[in-house]
Design an enzyme around this catalytic site. Structure first.
Site, PDB file in Angstrom:
ATOM      1  N   HIS A  18     -46.612  37.238 -48.704  1.00 18.18           N
ATOM      2  CA  HIS A  18     -46.307  36.810 -50.076  1.00 18.18           C
ATOM      3  C   HIS A  18     -46.230  35.286 -50.167  1.00 18.18           C
ATOM      4  O   HIS A  18     -46.006  34.584 -49.196  1.00 18.18           O
ATOM      5  CB  HIS A  18     -45.042  37.485 -50.627  1.00 18.18           C
ATOM      6  CG  HIS A  18     -43.733  37.064 -50.039  1.00 18.18           C
ATOM      7  ND1 HIS A  18     -42.669  37.930 -49.897  1.00 18.18           N
ATOM      8  CD2 HIS A  18     -43.285  35.880 -49.580  1.00 18.18           C
ATOM      9  CE1 HIS A  18     -41.646  37.288 -49.402  1.00 18.18           C
ATOM     10  NE2 HIS A  18     -41.986  36.040 -49.183  1.00 18.18           N
TER      11      HIS A  18
ATOM     12  N   ASP B 108     -39.182  30.348 -56.842  1.00 17.52           N
ATOM     13  CA  ASP B 108     -38.778  31.738 -57.059  1.00 17.52           C
ATOM     14  C   ASP B 108     -37.264  31.842 -57.155  1.00 17.52           C
ATOM     15  O   ASP B 108     -36.541  30.913 -56.796  1.00 17.52           O
ATOM     16  CB  ASP B 108     -39.341  32.675 -55.970  1.00 17.52           C
ATOM     17  CG  ASP B 108     -39.156  32.142 -54.554  1.00 17.52           C
ATOM     18  OD1 ASP B 108     -38.300  31.270 -54.339  1.00 17.52           O
ATOM     19  OD2 ASP B 108     -39.880  32.596 -53.655  1.00 17.52           O
TER      20      ASP B 108
ATOM     21  N   GLU C 153     -45.653  39.376 -54.397  1.00 18.81           N
ATOM     22  CA  GLU C 153     -45.690  40.388 -53.359  1.00 18.81           C
ATOM     23  C   GLU C 153     -47.063  41.051 -53.306  1.00 18.81           C
ATOM     24  O   GLU C 153     -47.740  41.145 -54.341  1.00 18.81           O
ATOM     25  CB  GLU C 153     -44.647  41.462 -53.682  1.00 18.81           C
ATOM     26  CG  GLU C 153     -43.205  40.964 -53.674  1.00 18.81           C
ATOM     27  CD  GLU C 153     -42.618  40.899 -52.279  1.00 18.81           C
ATOM     28  OE1 GLU C 153     -43.274  40.375 -51.352  1.00 18.81           O
ATOM     29  OE2 GLU C 153     -41.488  41.352 -52.115  1.00 18.81           O
TER      30      GLU C 153
ATOM     31  N   ASN D 133     -44.942  39.301 -45.044  1.00 18.80           N
ATOM     32  CA  ASN D 133     -45.916  40.269 -45.568  1.00 18.80           C
ATOM     33  C   ASN D 133     -47.046  39.577 -46.340  1.00 18.80           C
ATOM     34  O   ASN D 133     -47.794  40.219 -47.054  1.00 18.80           O
ATOM     35  CB  ASN D 133     -45.220  41.297 -46.472  1.00 18.80           C
ATOM     36  CG  ASN D 133     -44.606  40.661 -47.713  1.00 18.80           C
ATOM     37  OD1 ASN D 133     -44.564  39.435 -47.826  1.00 18.80           O
ATOM     38  ND2 ASN D 133     -44.138  41.478 -48.635  1.00 18.80           N
TER      39      ASN D 133
HETATM   40  C1  GLP Z   1     -39.130  34.251 -48.901  1.00 21.72           C
HETATM   41  C2  GLP Z   1     -39.371  33.403 -50.175  1.00 21.72           C
HETATM   42  C3  GLP Z   1     -40.533  32.481 -50.019  1.00 21.72           C
HETATM   43  C4  GLP Z   1     -40.535  31.921 -48.619  1.00 21.72           C
HETATM   44  C5  GLP Z   1     -40.899  33.035 -47.668  1.00 21.72           C
HETATM   45  C6  GLP Z   1     -40.829  32.668 -46.194  1.00 21.72           C
HETATM   46  O1  GLP Z   1     -38.962  35.585 -49.216  1.00 21.72           O
HETATM   47  N1  GLP Z   1     -39.538  34.174 -51.357  1.00 21.72           N
HETATM   48  O2  GLP Z   1     -40.475  31.480 -51.007  1.00 21.72           O
HETATM   49  O3  GLP Z   1     -41.479  30.886 -48.511  1.00 21.72           O
HETATM   50  O4  GLP Z   1     -40.175  34.206 -47.937  1.00 21.72           O
HETATM   51  O5  GLP Z   1     -39.487  32.547 -45.772  1.00 21.72           O
HETATM   52  P1  GLP Z   1     -39.110  31.944 -44.348  1.00 21.72           P
HETATM   53  O6  GLP Z   1     -39.540  30.531 -44.360  1.00 21.72           O
HETATM   54  O7  GLP Z   1     -37.591  32.083 -44.271  1.00 21.72           O
HETATM   55  O8  GLP Z   1     -39.816  32.761 -43.329  1.00 21.72           O
END
Ligand code: GLP
Length: 230
Positions: A131, A70, A136, A129
């Site tokens: 995702h 992403d 999303e 959430n």
């Molecule tokens: C982010 C990214 C994801 C990531 C997720 C979890 O928003 N878009 O690719 O895996 O949320 O992030 P974290 O590991 O910092 O909790």
């Protein structure tokens, strides 16, 4: 349907070690493996362990292709918030990876992945959430690689990455079919704040409201630390 495998570790360090073992095993079995890799905080200890192994000559990622999951829209690659920049610093360069697929144009991205034969291993984090990448809620399993507007929950959770800099409102994400089509997926989850969403991801019937729940239908291994384990 294959039951996802859930492995629980006492802490994030042990989780990182086990995740690195699985990723190295994949690359040993298929040196030209195509890896889809998340940024975010959760996989960072895993990537650091992989970098250590590469530097020590214990693992060789020279023929691997790393695929971006992403990216924010409107953020140049030298901007500190660029997710490509984060992926390059934490994964691509320290592992000595030379082959990459970047996400900047959805059509080109999907065509490149098709030409490569798809994803061998997806290394994923879990959005608070639910995702996956920036798919999303609500996202159905057919949601394509596309531009999305981030939800307030993701703007909030991503704020933690960038200090005083504002979180971009729009993003590109690899589509659900790209992620769900991976021949194998690892979902890395750590921290108490992920426990409830991980429970929903694994135990509720798959729903667009929790995009990660569609991973139940795929060859999935979940690696969680004790704080996140449902
Ligand atoms: C982010 C990214 C994801 C990531 C997720 C979890 O928003 N878009 O690719 O895996 O949320 O992030 P974290 O590991 O910092 O909790």
């Amino acid at each position: 349907m294959v039951e996802p495998t859930l492995r629980v570790f006492p802490d994030a360090g042990a989780l990182a070690h086990a995740a690195a073992d699985l990723i190295c095993a994949e690359v040993r079995a298929k040196p030209e493996a195509v890896l889809l890799v998340a940024t975010g905080n959760t996989p960072m200890p895993t990537y650091a362990e992989l970098a250590r192994r590469a530097a020590a000559g214990e693992a060789d990622f020279g023929r691997v292709t790393a695929v971006q999951l992403d990216e924010y829209v409107g953020v140049p690659e030298d901007d500190p918030r660029s997710l490509w920049g984060w992926m390059e610093r934490a994964f691509v360069r320290p592992l000595g990876i030379t082959r990459t697929v970047r996400l900047s144009d959805p059509a080109t991205f999907d065509a490149e992945l098709r030409a490569l034969g798809g994803i061998d291993l997806a290394v994923l984090g879990l959005g608070p959430n639910g995702h996956l990448g920036f798919n999303e809620p609500p996202s159905n399993p057919g949601a394509p690689t596309r531009r999305v507007t981030l939800t307030p929950a993701s703007l909030e959770s991503n704020r933690a990455y960038w200090g005083d800099l504002p979180v971009p409102q729009d993003a590109l994400t690899a589509g659900m079919p790209v992620i769900l089509g991976a021949r194998r997926a690892l979902l890395l989850v750590s921290g108490e704040h992920k426990r409830e969403i991980l429970r929903r991801t694994l135990t509720e019937p798959p729903t667009p409201e929790v995009p990660a729940s569609f991973l139940q239908r795929t060859p999935l291994t979940v690696l969680a630390d004790a704080a996140a384990a449902p």
